[in-house]
Design a protein around this motif. Structure first.
Motif, mmCIF file in Angstrom:
data_model
loop_
_atom_site.group_PDB
_atom_site.id
_atom_site.type_symbol
_atom_site.label_atom_id
_atom_site.label_comp_id
_atom_site.label_asym_id
_atom_site.label_seq_id
_atom_site.Cartn_x
_atom_site.Cartn_y
_atom_site.Cartn_z
ATOM 1 N N GLY B 43 0.829 -1.187 0.000
ATOM 2 C CA GLY B 43 0.000 0.000 0.000
ATOM 3 C C GLY B 43 0.860 1.232 0.000
ATOM 4 N N PRO B 44 0.334 2.325 -0.503
ATOM 5 C CA PRO B 44 1.095 3.571 -0.473
ATOM 6 C C PRO B 44 1.188 4.088 0.961
ATOM 7 N N SER B 45 2.022 5.094 1.170
ATOM 8 C CA SER B 45 2.140 5.589 2.538
ATOM 9 C C SER B 45 0.812 6.224 2.951
ATOM 10 N N GLY B 46 0.436 5.993 4.210
ATOM 11 C CA GLY B 46 -0.857 6.465 4.676
ATOM 12 C C GLY B 46 -1.970 5.463 4.449
ATOM 13 N N SER B 47 -1.630 4.311 3.896
ATOM 14 C CA SER B 47 -2.665 3.322 3.628
ATOM 15 C C SER B 47 -3.036 2.536 4.877
ATOM 16 N N GLY B 48 -2.181 2.619 5.901
ATOM 17 C CA GLY B 48 -2.455 1.885 7.133
ATOM 18 C C GLY B 48 -1.639 0.611 7.254
ATOM 19 N N LYS B 49 -0.713 0.393 6.329
ATOM 20 C CA LYS B 49 0.041 -0.864 6.387
ATOM 21 C C LYS B 49 0.969 -0.922 7.594
ATOM 22 N N THR B 50 1.521 0.237 7.960
ATOM 23 C CA THR B 50 2.396 0.251 9.133
ATOM 24 C C THR B 50 1.588 0.014 10.414
ATOM 25 N N THR B 51 0.404 0.655 10.462
ATOM 26 C CA THR B 51 -0.465 0.439 11.622
ATOM 27 C C THR B 51 -0.858 -1.038 11.724
ATOM 28 N N LEU B 52 -1.174 -1.632 10.584
ATOM 29 C CA LEU B 52 -1.560 -3.040 10.592
ATOM 30 C C LEU B 52 -0.405 -3.913 11.090
ATOM 31 N N MET B 53 0.789 -3.592 10.589
ATOM 32 C CA MET B 53 1.932 -4.378 11.032
ATOM 33 C C MET B 53 2.160 -4.205 12.536
ATOM 34 N N SER B 166 7.069 -17.731 15.695
ATOM 35 C CA SER B 166 6.059 -18.282 14.803
ATOM 36 C C SER B 166 5.982 -17.460 13.534
ATOM 37 N N LEU B 167 6.393 -16.191 13.647
ATOM 38 C CA LEU B 167 6.123 -15.248 12.577
ATOM 39 C C LEU B 167 7.251 -14.223 12.476
ATOM 40 N N ILE B 168 7.675 -13.978 11.217
ATOM 41 C CA ILE B 168 8.691 -12.947 11.015
ATOM 42 C C ILE B 168 8.071 -11.778 10.266
ATOM 43 N N PHE B 169 8.204 -10.586 10.853
ATOM 44 C CA PHE B 169 7.741 -9.377 10.191
ATOM 45 C C PHE B 169 8.932 -8.689 9.555
ATOM 46 N N ALA B 170 8.754 -8.315 8.298
ATOM 47 C CA ALA B 170 9.820 -7.551 7.656
ATOM 48 C C ALA B 170 9.202 -6.262 7.125
ATOM 49 N N ASP B 171 9.617 -5.152 7.724
ATOM 50 C CA ASP B 171 9.050 -3.851 7.371
ATOM 51 C C ASP B 171 10.010 -3.145 6.422
ATOM 52 N N GLU B 172 9.682 -3.142 5.134
ATOM 53 C CA GLU B 172 10.546 -2.559 4.096
ATOM 54 C C GLU B 172 11.987 -3.008 4.276
ATOM 55 N N LYS B 195 12.215 -23.203 4.924
ATOM 56 C CA LYS B 195 12.494 -23.960 6.152
ATOM 57 C C LYS B 195 11.264 -24.040 7.047
ATOM 58 N N GLY B 196 10.165 -23.400 6.617
ATOM 59 C CA GLY B 196 8.922 -23.538 7.380
ATOM 60 C C GLY B 196 8.504 -22.308 8.147
ATOM 61 N N ASN B 197 9.250 -21.195 8.000
ATOM 62 C CA ASN B 197 8.869 -19.977 8.716
ATOM 63 C C ASN B 197 7.692 -19.272 8.037
ATOM 64 N N SER B 198 6.927 -18.532 8.836
ATOM 65 C CA SER B 198 5.867 -17.685 8.296
ATOM 66 C C SER B 198 6.412 -16.269 8.194
ATOM 67 N N ILE B 199 6.168 -15.632 7.047
ATOM 68 C CA ILE B 199 6.767 -14.317 6.833
ATOM 69 C C ILE B 199 5.710 -13.322 6.377
ATOM 70 N N ILE B 200 5.695 -12.164 7.025
ATOM 71 C CA ILE B 200 4.854 -11.071 6.540
ATOM 72 C C ILE B 200 5.766 -9.926 6.142
ATOM 73 N N LEU B 201 5.651 -9.538 4.884
ATOM 74 C CA LEU B 201 6.507 -8.517 4.320
ATOM 75 C C LEU B 201 5.660 -7.261 4.166
ATOM 76 N N VAL B 202 6.154 -6.147 4.678
ATOM 77 C CA VAL B 202 5.415 -4.900 4.507
ATOM 78 C C VAL B 202 6.222 -4.034 3.555
ATOM 79 N N THR B 203 5.610 -3.641 2.442
ATOM 80 C CA THR B 203 6.380 -2.886 1.450
ATOM 81 C C THR B 203 5.457 -2.063 0.571
ATOM 82 N N HIS B 204 6.043 -1.066 -0.082
ATOM 83 C CA HIS B 204 5.263 -0.348 -1.081
ATOM 84 C C HIS B 204 5.827 -0.616 -2.481
ATOM 85 N N GLU B 205 6.858 -1.467 -2.538
ATOM 86 C CA GLU B 205 7.506 -1.735 -3.831
ATOM 87 C C GLU B 205 6.967 -3.022 -4.445
#
Lengths: 418, 235
Positions: B43-53, B166-172, B195-205
């Motif tokens: 999402g673009p900046s201001g879309s709420g993706k950072t808040t969600l993360m 359980s979960l890896i967050f990657a913020d940009e 290897k079995g990890n769960s990954i959430i990637l936060v990006t605008h690219e």
């Protein structure tokens, strides 16, 4: 529950951050350095005073009291004391004969501000005392060199004298006083003994004294319109109250006092000096406490200030720590420990600083200013412990507000803090 | 509840109360993410993706709605419990690396283990292993300032992994890296996923999001798209 590893970790982190900002940490703790130094120096002076006082009392004998027209503690008005009738030798002897619960009682006659001469040496302002030979059995009459005068010398009014330590030191700086003839108020006396040193520092006036047989004293200085005091040795400290009660009762009868009438004499104990020392104590304390409180306020503000700078500077770090699972209390502990260590650091610096002062005073300054003799060249250990505890509390107190602030940082905002 | 579900949100909203107005950052988000998914939130900046993360990463709590992580209702937990969840179940990788500058690599990686009370020897062993896994076995005693951007981000990845979350967050995660180094980091994430990890990637690219297997698009605090990526980039 706070766990051991949390405390250890908080401690390590705190130490790290102090190490990184050495200069700032030092400056932050400067207020505490000054505060703790005041506390230590004050305690040092007071403990020196206390020791000097109790040593002097011990030497004079804690179980000895003097029945006297005058009041040593200064609690009575000068006018009242001056208008009291003299204690005559008859009254003194009557009292001495009637006392039963005491070990020893002897009359004492005093001449204040007497002058001693030996060759070209002149010494003014000593107290000449005439008493019985038994006075030699009291701690006040214990002998360093030579001997006290004997019953015979008392009977035959021999011109013999025992010198107090200060008189001896002043008149005979090379020692060797025994057998010499000195002049007291123009009369020749043979020195037969030197008394043990009794007073320390402020109390060395106690040693500004000479003893001679009472009969000699009366022959030399006259017996008319003279007031006598009675030295009473209770025998033990436990018997002191008992003896005092007996002395007071008997003396009232001898002085013909009616029930309800105030004593027209005073029973002075060596403890009377305590009141005088209390005044010095109070002065030292009130000056010291004021300064100390002030410097602690400065110290606390200094630490609070630095801790606030430090937590805002590390906002991001705190955010990272929180994101990685640091709890509020983890952050709180870290900051409080840091403030506490800063304060303790200040205390440690002042330990060295004041110990240095004490050592210099006790070893070098004492050569030039002998009056500081009562001060120990070492800081008392219990003072160091008390000061550490104070500094720890000061640190915790100063660290609390910044620590609470830091522990409440919102991690989302803190992580983005630039 | 399905054991395989890692994240489930129901009517999740976040409203910021400003002085004069309310800002709705997230509105009625309903998501389900399974274990071992590789998701990109876009999402673009201001879309709420950072808040969600922030909310999914347990750094923040929602204004309303519920959020289950591994079957636990996280929205009702207090600060300390959230800290514990972050410590045990979540690993973060940030755009700006967020390493402690004064601590060396090992110390940085050890940090989550310190907060979970792992004993010293075990902690050290795990940190060494995590650093070796990201290819930094020879840089362990270096400080972050002595490392390149890519190496720093690897340290951050090692730190995110060390507690076995359980979960890896990657913020940009590639935002501060050049393209080539960024690709290397993305390769590392792909390996972790394998290897079995769960990954959430936060990006605008778009380029970065294409590595993920599922893409969730946000705009103005609302999910506007949620689809499988038919052919994720194999870095």
């Amino acid at each position: 529950m706070i766990k051991i590893f949390e405390i250890r970790e908080a401690f390590k982190q705190a130490l790290d951050s102090i190490k990184v900002n050495r200069m700032r940490s030092f400056l932050a703790s400067l207020g505490v350095v000054i505060g703790i130094s005041f506390v230590l120096l004050m305690g040092w002076v007071l403990s020196g005073l206390d020791k000097a006082m109790s040593d002097s009392f011990k030497m004079m004998g804690v179980d000895v009291m003097y029945v006297d027209k005058h009041d040593w503690s200064g609690g009575k008005s000068w006018n009242e004391v001056r208008n009291r009738p003299n204690i005559t030798l008859q009254q003194a002897n009557k009292l001495i004969e009637s006392l039963q619960s005491v070990e020893l009682a002897v009359p004492v006659a005093r001449r204040w501000q007497a002058e001693i001469k030996y060759g070209p040496n002149k010494y003014q302002g000593i107290t000449a005392q005439g008493t019985y030979y038994q006075f030699g059995y009291t701690p006040g009459g214990s002998i360093e060199f030579g001997r006290f005068f004997s019953e015979n010398e008392d009977q035959y009014s021999s011109n013999v004298v025992c010198l107090g330590w200060k008189v001896y030191e002043t008149m005979f700086p090379k020692g060797d006083a025994i057998g010499k003839t000195i002049k007291i108020e123009g009369h020749n006396f043979l020195v037969i003994g030197v008394l043990k040193k009794q007073g320390t520092t402020f109390f060395d006036f106690i040693d500004n004294i000479v003893y001679m047989p009472l009969s000699t004293f009366l022959k030399t200085f006259g017996k008319f319109r003279r007031t006598f005091s009675i030295a009473v040795k209770a025998g033990s400290e436990e018997n002191l109250d008992n003896a005092r009660a007996e002395v007071e009762g008997k003396m009232r009868i001898i002085r013909n006092l009616q029930p309800g009438e105030e004593n027209d004499f005073s029973i002075n104990e060596s403890k009377a000096f305590e009141d005088q020392v209390k005044i010095i104590r109070t002065v030292v304390w009130s000056v010291g406490i004021g300064m100390t409180l002030l410097s602690f306020v400065v110290g606390i503000i200094g630490i609070i200030n630095v801790m606030f700078v430090s937590i805002f500077e590390r906002t991001r770090e705190i955010g990272i720590r929180k994101a990685l699972g640091a709890k509020k209390r983890t952050i709180l502990l870290q900051i409080v420990f840091e403030a506490m260590l800063l304060s303790l650091l200040g205390a440690i610096i002042s330990f060295f600083f004041t110990s240095f002062i004490a050592y210099i005073t006790g070893t070098i300054i004492i050569e030039y200013v002998p009056q500081v003799e009562f001060l120990s060249p070492f800081m008392p250990y219990d003072l160091l412990i008390i000061a550490s505890i104070i500094s720890i509390f000061v640190g915790i107190f100063a660290g609390l507000v910044p620590a609470i602030r830091a522990s409440n940082f919102d991690p989302v905002i803190a992580l983005r803090y630039e | 509840m399905d054991n395989n579900i890692l994240i489930k949100t129901e009517g999740l909203s976040k409203i910021y109360q400003m002085e004069s107005a309310q800002v709705i950052a997230l509105k009625d988000i309903n998501l389900e993410i399974k274990h071992n998914e590789y998701v990109a939130i876009m999402g673009p900046s201001g879309s709420g993706k950072t808040t969600l993360m922030s909310i999914l990463g347990c750094l923040d709590t929602p204004s309303s709605g519920s959020f289950y992580l591994d079957g636990v209702d996280v929205s009702s937990l207090d600060d300390n419990q959230l800290a514990e969840i972050r410590n045990k179940k979540i690993g973060f990788v940030f755009q700006t690396f967020n390493l402690l500058p004064r601590a060396n690599c090992i110390k940085n990686v050890e940090l989550p283990l310190i907060y979970s009370g792992v004993a010293k020897e075990e902690r050290y062993g795990k940190a060494v292993k995590a650093l070796e896994d990201v290819g930094l076995g020879d840089r362990m005693t270096h400080k972050p300032t002595e490392l390149s951007g890519g190496q720093r981000q690897r340290v951050a990845v090692a730190r995110a992994l060390v507690n076995n979350p359980s979960l890896i967050f990657a913020d940009e995660p590639t935002g501060n890296l050049d393209t080539k180094t960024g690709e290397e980091i993305m390769k590392l994430f792909a390996e972790l996923w394998k290897k079995g990890n769960s990954i959430i990637l936060v990006t605008h690219e778009e380029d970065i999001a294409r590595h993920a297997h599922r893409i969730i698009k946000l705009r103005d605090g609302v999910v506007i798209d949620d689809f499988r990526n038919p052919n994720p980039v194999i870095a």
